[in-house]
Write a protein that holds these residues in place. Structure first.
Motif, short mmCIF file in Angstrom:
data_model
loop_
_atom_site.label_atom_id
_atom_site.label_comp_id
_atom_site.label_asym_id
_atom_site.label_seq_id
_atom_site.Cartn_x
_atom_site.Cartn_y
_atom_site.Cartn_z
N GLN A 304 -8.60 25.96 -94.42
CA GLN A 304 -8.08 24.63 -94.06
C GLN A 304 -7.25 24.73 -92.79
OE1 GLN A 304 -6.08 22.31 -97.16
NE2 GLN A 304 -7.04 20.50 -96.26
N GLY A 308 -5.99 19.54 -91.31
CA GLY A 308 -6.46 19.16 -92.64
C GLY A 308 -7.92 19.40 -92.90
N ARG A 379 -6.36 15.28 -97.37
CA ARG A 379 -6.03 15.71 -96.00
C ARG A 379 -7.30 15.91 -95.18
NH1 ARG A 379 -3.30 20.75 -95.24
NH2 ARG A 379 -2.99 19.96 -93.12
#
Length: 616
Positions: A304, A308, A379
């Motif tokens: 990640q 995000g 996200r």
């Protein structure tokens, strides 16, 4: 030295910018230059975590003598297969006419009109093991182009026509349950009884093995839960074999791309987002929460990005003591790794692969009550909407460091991202995600079937390149992903037209799926969903953590939506009929347990809901 690649949104392509080869990026300019010079084109395709791509790059493309020969005799194009999957698929289909050993790096020689006439994979700098040196291949191709032009042109024309004619034709029909159970038998017969996974009974010890996620997901189809429980058991055994083996990183839980041997040893150590996202779902359905959580941890901790989104992959190699070494980092123990430089991460945020990750995290986060996974999925959606969505509301294929790639989106991007949004929307109750998924599916609907908004890759279109047949090799293809998303929209009461999309895709793909199940697992899973009325559970409660909602999420139904009453009305008003007239009864949390939109009497107690688990 070429600077044409320096601004690429692909780390793989960008890494070649300083080489003596006069590389072009994928685009019209390279073919125009080849026509001007009347020379052939080398389309060199790879990806950043590909070990042999690195080897060929260092041996040949970085070598001044080889580069000078290549620059003299042809025009060279460098392509990231993950950024341009349609280009890769078209060139891979053409390469199959010249070599049975397909893979990457993929080296395809074409006419200035883009028609392939010769191809191979890795060629060494010096001839060895029956393989010619890459420089000798260049010389031979150049000689054929100069001395035997008519034969080269005829080969390219015949291959183009053959690929056009090979595309599926006609309607193969939606399969029956008997058809699918026979396919289960075919898959089961290929199980390796010694090491797990799939291999021929007489397969050599050096037979490679892959996770084959789409086939495992087909075996886990709800249709087989009671009808063929051995199918799900086979998927679970396969996962367990992989999880015990060196294919899994036992420090952080991620899985490597594939093993080079039948017993799962000697992995190729690159770790792909797409593989690992799919394996989260396999582990969740196999009720292996520790495996699912371990893989999810790898996604969150390693892949990640700060914005995000999820990066495409982690490299197989790292620099240790000044030397590039494959797998050395992963072979170190947990305490040793702290002092070693980690392999590089390809930070390219691919829309489709992020869709797979979003769906997997939403599912696992809901099923195992891990809210951090849902937050990570949210996200990722925020990051994609910021960078991988253009001003007209169309998707982009990828971005790097929040800078969009110029590569066009594919059906895979629309389908997989729509699936991710649907999974997150049903997990969280947030209507916006579901409405956006419907919008993306609708963008791909035309009177002539599913098509990418804005059309296919424009360069391939101008070159009149054949459209490659779709397959679900390591992840769902574009049509499979869109069919699955459309079927979920239908299950939510979005309308019969969405079920029709899924049926049309299955009809168009089943001819090959029947004979090549290992290449069509995702569309076979869609077919299985079409053959059984979906189980749909709606829980109306004032609190998301109501015990009735928690019980519903753990029941493995096809569709589970837990909402409060005002939110349910908004869903119904938005056109999702499953939520129409779903209200609290007697002021208490209420569960509606339905099969194909036909519902049992509403219940209030967990015991009552669980009593209907057998459909009674």
């Amino acid at each position: 030295m070429s600077s044409r690649l320096a601004a690429s949104a692909s780390p793989y392509v960008r890494a070649h910018a300083g080489q003596p080869v006069a590389w072009f990026a994928w685009g019209d300019e390279a073919f125009e230059e080849a026509r001007r010079r009347d020379v052939p084109v080398l389309v060199s395709i790879g990806y950043s975590t590909c070990h042999w791509c690195h080897v060929m790059s260092e041996e040949s493309f970085a070598d001044p003598e080889t580069a000078a020969l290549l620059n003299c005799e042809m025009v060279a194009i460098k392509v990231d297969r993950e950024e341009h999957p349609e280009v890769d698929a078209v060139m891979l289909a053409a390469a199959s006419a010249f070599t049975p050993h397909l893979g990457w790096p993929l080296s395809v020689f074409t006419t200035p009109e883009g028609r392939p006439f010769y191809a191979g994979t890795y060629w060494p700098a010096q001839a060895r093991g029956g393989m010619p040196a890459f420089r000798d291949v260049i010389r031979a191709v150049a000689e054929a182009w100069t001395e035997r032009r008519e034969a080269v042109t005829e080969t390219s024309r015949a291959l183009h026509d053959a690929l056009q004619a090979a595309r599926d034709a006609g309607d193969a029909g939606v399969p029956t349950i008997d058809d699918l159970t026979r396919i289960v038998d075919v898959v089961a017969a290929a199980e390796d009884p010694v090491h797990g996974g799939f291999a021929a009974a007489d397969a050599a010890p050096g037979t490679p093995k892959f996770p084959t996620v789409p086939v495992l997901r087909f075996l886990q189809s709800p249709l087989f839960t009671d009808l063929r429980p051995d199918a799900g058991a086979l998927a679970a055994r396969t996962l367990d074999a992989m999880a015990r083996s060196p294919l899994r990183d036992h420090v952080d839980g991620g899985f490597f791309r594939y093993a080079t041997r039948r017993d799962w040893t000697q992995p190729h150590y690159e770790r792909m987002l797409s593989d690992n996202a799919g394996l989260i779902e396999v582990a969740a359905d196999a009720e292996r929460p520790d495996v699912a959580a371990g893989i999810a941890g790898f996604l969150l901790d390693t892949l990640q990005t700060p914005a995000g989104g999820f990066a495409a992959a982690q490299d197989s190699e790292s620099i240790i003591a000044g030397e590039r070494r494959e797998g050395a980092f992963y072979l170190a123990g947990a305490s040793e790794r702290a002092d070693l430089p980690a392999p590089a991460v390809d930070g390219k945020v691919i829309t489709a692969w992020n869709g797979l990750a979003i769906a997997a995290l939403a599912d696992a986060g809901t099923r195992f009550a891990l809210p951090g996974l849902l937050d990570a999925a949210r996200r990722a959606v925020d990051a994609l909407e910021e960078t991988n969505l253009d001003e007209a509301g169309r998707l982009r294929r990828a971005s790097l460091d929040e800078i969009p790639s110029s590569a066009p989106a594919t059906l895979e991007d629309y389908g997989a991202y729509a699936e991710g949004l649907l999974a997150l929307g049903t997990a969280t109750g947030e209507l916006a995600y579901v409405r956006e998924a419907r919008r993306l599916v609708d963008l791909c609907r035309t009177g002539e079937g599913l098509q990418v908004p804005g059309g296919r890759d424009p360069v391939l279109g101008r070159l009149d390149a054949p459209i490659a047949d779709e397959a679900d090799i390591d992840r769902p293809s574009g049509t499979s992903a869109l069919a699955s998303a459309a079927l979920t929209l239908w299950e939510l009461g979005g309308g019969e037209e969405y079920r029709a999309i899924a049926e049309d895709v299955v009809r168009s793909r089943m001819r090959r799926a029947r004979t090549e199940p290992f290449a069509h697992g995702a569309v076979l899973r869609v077919a299985a969903r079409l053959l059984q009325p979906p189980r749909q559970i709606v829980v109306i409660a004032d609190r998301r953590d109501d015990p009735l909602a928690a019980a519903a999420r753990g029941m493995g139904a096809d569709t589970v939506v837990c909402l409060d009453e005002p939110t349910a009305r908004r869903w119904a008003d938005a056109g999702f009929g499953l939520l129409a007239d779903r209200v609290l009864r007697d002021g208490r949390a209420t569960a509606y347990d339905c099969r194909g939109f036909v519902c049992r009497l509403p219940v209030h107690e967990v015991s009552e809901l669980l009593a209907g688990a057998d459909g009674g």
